[in-house]
Write a protein that holds these residues in place. Sequence first.
Motif, mmCIF file in Angstrom:
data_model
loop_
_atom_site.group_PDB
_atom_site.id
_atom_site.type_symbol
_atom_site.label_atom_id
_atom_site.label_comp_id
_atom_site.label_asym_id
_atom_site.label_seq_id
_atom_site.Cartn_x
_atom_site.Cartn_y
_atom_site.Cartn_z
ATOM 1 N N THR A 1 -10.035 5.157 0.468
ATOM 2 C CA THR A 1 -9.699 5.734 1.767
ATOM 3 C C THR A 1 -8.429 5.099 2.321
ATOM 4 O O THR A 1 -8.042 3.993 1.929
ATOM 5 C CB THR A 1 -10.838 5.516 2.783
ATOM 6 N N VAL A 2 -7.815 5.804 3.274
ATOM 7 C CA VAL A 2 -6.641 5.261 3.958
ATOM 8 C C VAL A 2 -7.028 4.018 4.749
ATOM 9 O O VAL A 2 -6.278 3.038 4.791
ATOM 10 C CB VAL A 2 -6.023 6.329 4.882
ATOM 11 N N ALA A 3 -8.195 4.046 5.367
ATOM 12 C CA ALA A 3 -8.643 2.892 6.160
ATOM 13 C C ALA A 3 -8.794 1.652 5.284
ATOM 14 O O ALA A 3 -8.408 0.544 5.677
ATOM 15 C CB ALA A 3 -9.959 3.227 6.862
ATOM 16 N N GLU A 4 -9.347 1.832 4.097
ATOM 17 C CA GLU A 4 -9.505 0.700 3.179
ATOM 18 C C GLU A 4 -8.141 0.158 2.769
ATOM 19 O O GLU A 4 -7.933 -1.053 2.685
ATOM 20 C CB GLU A 4 -10.288 1.156 1.945
ATOM 21 N N GLY B 1 0.835 -1.196 0.000
ATOM 22 C CA GLY B 1 0.000 0.000 0.000
ATOM 23 C C GLY B 1 0.868 1.243 0.000
ATOM 24 O O GLY B 1 1.767 1.371 0.833
ATOM 25 N N VAL B 2 0.606 2.161 -0.926
ATOM 26 C CA VAL B 2 1.374 3.389 -1.044
ATOM 27 C C VAL B 2 0.431 4.570 -0.846
ATOM 28 O O VAL B 2 -0.541 4.724 -1.589
ATOM 29 C CB VAL B 2 2.064 3.489 -2.420
ATOM 30 N N ILE B 3 0.709 5.378 0.170
ATOM 31 C CA ILE B 3 -0.077 6.588 0.413
ATOM 32 C C ILE B 3 0.647 7.752 -0.249
ATOM 33 O O ILE B 3 1.716 8.166 0.189
ATOM 34 C CB ILE B 3 -0.251 6.849 1.918
ATOM 35 N N GLY B 4 0.068 8.263 -1.343
ATOM 36 C CA GLY B 4 0.683 9.347 -2.091
ATOM 37 C C GLY B 4 1.426 8.831 -3.300
ATOM 38 O O GLY B 4 2.461 8.177 -3.164
#
Length: 529
Positions: free
Chosen positions: A188-191, A144-147
């Motif tokens: 979403t971040v939670a997902e 998972g990559v945020i951004g």
Amino acid sequence: MPKVWIADKMSGRAIEVFKAHGIEVDYRPGLSDEEKLAIAADYDGIAVRSSTTLKGPLLDAAKRVKVIGRAGIGVDNVDVETCSRRGTVVMNTPFGNTITTAELAVAHIVAAARMIPQASASTRAGLWEKNRFMGMELTGKKAGVIGAGNIGAIVCDRLKGLHMSVHVYDPFISDERAAAMGVTKVATVAELAALVDVLTIHVPLLPATRNLIDADILAAMTPGSIVVNCARGGIIDEKALYDACKSGHLRAAALDVYEQEPARENPLFELDNVSFTPHIGASTDEAQENVAVQIAEQMSAYLLTGVVTNAVNVPSLSVEEQRLLAPYLLLAERMGSFLGQTMRPGYSRMTVHLEGHAASINRKPLINAMLQGLLSQSMEEVNAVNAGMLARERGIELVESARENADNFATLIRLQVEGDEGMRCVSGTLFDEKRARLVSFDTCDVEVAPAGNLIFLQNEDRPGVIAAIGAILAAANINIGDFRLGRREDTSNAVALIQVDTAPDETVLAELAKLPNVLMVRFAGLGDI
């Protein structure tokens, strides 16, 4: 001949670049405060990294300086506001460290999965604990990559090379862009947290991203997963991370950045399943040479030709262009800001059409101002200079058109944005060549000043809607300053632009959205004009 002072330690390639352009350069890092004050007035440009602070007396002493170049991203050591006021251009090199930082993140992921730091310390101690260091294979796992900006996109590519399936949370990339990158976009971040085995962060520290990874997000993660942060300290709640790692819920974590830096003391240091580096994302020979060369090239171009690249405080405009464009730039930025606040991110195309007098002016600053307004709602350090580049990185297609003949207005700008939520359009004009007005929304003719607190509402055109809206706002003690209505062509729907004295909170907006016949409610805070 322009003269530049390199005030901090920097690759010698910077000196070579300046000299190649015929610019006199003094390489004098490590001076005392008194020595810096004594020579600051001798230079047209000053190049720094992070050691020299150009604020207060030192900046006052640099009376001749025209450009300050920061070899790196952050400009916290430069008083940008004062520089702007006195006409000094401040430049940085926001993309010189991207590969280096991305590679560090991937290195941390691999090291955490195979417990390399802990195994190294154990082996060095002569313990030979083979059974203790049972790692996790990354092939086939979910990352998972945020951004998914410049750094995040490189991380995605590298993780795909490890044969991981890559999932991304980034509201500023469209579904089309995600597909082109070969990643799966989540809402979403939670997902994302609940889905992946490895989570890595690549977003700036903003009010919206502070403690983005909190106790709830960490609890939602799969037991035995890994968290890595090489972005900015403060995005992860370190107390929550401590609890998740100490309990064993997380297999491991790896940090290059911290809430407090330098991080000489931190409760996380007690934990054996957390590994650390001292904010070395940009610390490679190649990255330091890249930023040194880039800042020297940028400063040389400005000093010799006036060309501005990667400025954080001014657009590239002459004095006469600035005077002519000032009201247009305000209107364009407000149009972009309105759509950025009333349309959910995930943009794929921005179409700009100019009519009348607007078709004859310098188009690029105008478009950059629109992009700045559109993207600046949740992105760090977006300005009229870098907005176009940031849009291109996110795969936003730009379509431009113009015609000198105008229909209803002497000058008109129409901005249309398409993305995951569909399409929205706003048009604006100038009255008397200075008074900015928004004059249509989608296909509805509604005139309103692009200022203040605006509630944007779409509804079915039925009796009682206006009264119900007024009742909710009155109950919340929100005074209506202006109420403009328009009907959509060939439909039974209408739009309302409601200018209110105080910004409504989420509860008020939710109440408005629940009203019968109301289809959509959004809010935009546009400031004064």
